[in-house]
Design a protein around this motif. Sequence first.
Motif, PDB file in Angstrom:
ATOM      1  N   ARG A  93       0.854  -1.190   0.064  1.00 51.96           N
ATOM      2  CA  ARG A  93      -0.105  -0.064  -0.157  1.00 51.96           C
ATOM      3  C   ARG A  93       0.827   1.291  -0.027  1.00 51.96           C
ATOM      4  N   ASP A  94       0.744   2.186  -1.012  1.00 49.51           N
ATOM      5  CA  ASP A  94       1.543   3.350  -1.031  1.00 49.51           C
ATOM      6  C   ASP A  94       0.834   4.388  -0.327  1.00 49.51           C
ATOM      7  N   CYS A  95       1.420   4.985   0.446  1.00 45.14           N
ATOM      8  CA  CYS A  95       0.765   6.057   1.483  1.00 45.14           C
ATOM      9  C   CYS A  95       1.409   7.541   0.747  1.00 45.14           C
ATOM     10  N   VAL A 323      -4.380   8.100   5.676  1.00 40.94           N
ATOM     11  CA  VAL A 323      -3.301   9.091   5.769  1.00 40.94           C
ATOM     12  C   VAL A 323      -3.327  10.181   4.574  1.00 40.94           C
ATOM     13  N   ARG A 324      -4.083   9.964   3.597  1.00 44.10           N
ATOM     14  CA  ARG A 324      -4.232  10.546   2.551  1.00 44.10           C
ATOM     15  C   ARG A 324      -5.139  12.150   2.993  1.00 44.10           C
ATOM     16  N   GLY A 332      -0.379  11.537  10.025  1.00 38.53           N
ATOM     17  CA  GLY A 332      -0.364  10.236   9.037  1.00 38.53           C
ATOM     18  C   GLY A 332       0.543   9.401   9.535  1.00 38.53           C
ATOM     19  N   GLU A 333       1.817   9.594  10.033  1.00 32.63           N
ATOM     20  CA  GLU A 333       2.589   8.601  10.537  1.00 32.63           C
ATOM     21  C   GLU A 333       2.472   8.197  11.852  1.00 32.63           C
ATOM     22  N   LYS A 334       1.616   8.787  12.873  1.00 28.59           N
ATOM     23  CA  LYS A 334       0.900   8.405  13.953  1.00 28.59           C
ATOM     24  C   LYS A 334       0.311   7.128  13.993  1.00 28.59           C
ATOM     25  N   LEU A 335      -0.745   7.294  12.745  1.00 23.58           N
ATOM     26  CA  LEU A 335      -1.626   6.184  12.392  1.00 23.58           C
ATOM     27  C   LEU A 335      -0.656   4.893  11.750  1.00 23.58           C
TER      28      LEU A 335
END
Length: 513
Positions: A93-95, A323-324, A332-335
């Motif tokens: 999955r590309d974030c 995160v998008r 987003g990084e926390k998720l």
Amino acid sequence: MVLPATARTLRLQPQDDVAIVVTDLPAGTPVDADGRAVPLRADVPRGHKVALRAVRRGAPVLRYGQIIGFAAVDIEPGDHVHLHNLEYREIERDCEFSVDARPTELLPESERATFQGYVRADGTVGTRNYLGILTSVNCSATAAKQIAARLRHSGILDDYPHIDGVVALTHGQGCGLAADGEGIEVLRRVMRGYLTHPNFAGFLLLGLGCEDNQVRALTDGLPLRADLPVFASTIQELGGTRKTVAAGVERLTDMLPEADRARRTTVPASALILGTNCGGSDSASGVTANPALGNAVDRLVRHGGTGVVGETPEIYGTEQLLVRRAVTREVGEKLLERIAWWREYTAKNGGSMDNNPSPGNKAGGLTTILEKSLGAVAKGGTTALTDVVDYAAPVTAKGFVFMDTPGYDPVSVTGIVAGGAQVVCFTTGRGSAFGCAPVPSLKIATNTPLFAHMTEDMDINAGGIVDGTSTVEETGRAIFERVLAVASGEPTKSESMEYGEEEFVPWHIGTVM
């Protein structure tokens, strides 16, 4: 979306390989597949999937326009697609951080909704007015329940109409674990969240006396409201169980007159934190109740309020979509950090993230965690993700917030309530029995047959979205308006059934020794 009354199937995106049947269909029934009639090759139960095109073995299968699994064998048009021919695989999955995050357009102050709530001394707003008994350890649970039962059965609460009741919050933890570290910190975070919750007007904090989770450690340094009386003691200090029950009844009785003086006043909807959860999900959850609840969350956010989604294992596989929407890369990084923690946690315990769908979920038409997550994440609506918080941590950001919780309903909602939610909306397709005192919980049925079958437990029917009698937007508006009514004091079905005490279940992640 309104489904025509004559439709047999529901296809969510043009690129989807499968559609959902909206009623039980026998083999041979023709269904529409890209403009041509395809006969079903087997009986397909309501809510299950039928293939609209051929999918070769090993190829991905799409629903919601996203991968929900891979063909375990060659799948032909008209096949029933379920556990026998669809399998889970890990996918890359590309974030892309924050590319879909848009500022929320808040409504003008003059157009924002209000409700009738209890404004507390610290400015927080309650939707209910309870006295609570909170235990520090399993050993004091029996005494706590006896105290609550004595008060209820005495009839004295009838003299105080502005008090909603007495709730005993007991659990099975508090001792036999490390005196510091993650396990006891999570438990204390939950307890502190309840001790500061605006739905309480007074507390009895009760321990045994010799446990690891000491009563005094819970209140030391905790900023309690000026209008919140708290009596903290232990069974050993008070001289045994009978004396503890008598003392507890006396102390709570003394709190009744002051608690009863609380009155509801008009407050803005921006004071609301709405918790969301899904349990006993089925294939309709991601089509009806969850998107409609997401629409209600969007509405609340535009009114300046907060919507909280949890159940980290049940958004697994959709984190790249969230995160998008993150307002910053940090959020987003926390998720993603929490997702990584869960992958390690399940692997360490010999499990898999795909173990999540329950037997009931599968009977309702769901297959892999990827399919379940794509439906579950819809509860978060469409606005920007403003924060990601740890389990039971205070929710302070406005807008759409994610809390890291397990998928197990009582544990998840216990954390969300500890975070500050004053109303909970709970979607279900199979018929979950749930409440979360002291917070009212609205039950939203994903389909009309469930609503009719369990009408005494369900508050709202989202099944009209598939029946052709309503839309996601209309149902979302109805949910939002009902949330305001319940926040103002309207009782829910779970409250009438006296659900809520046994559903207080703090997450137990510490080592038991």
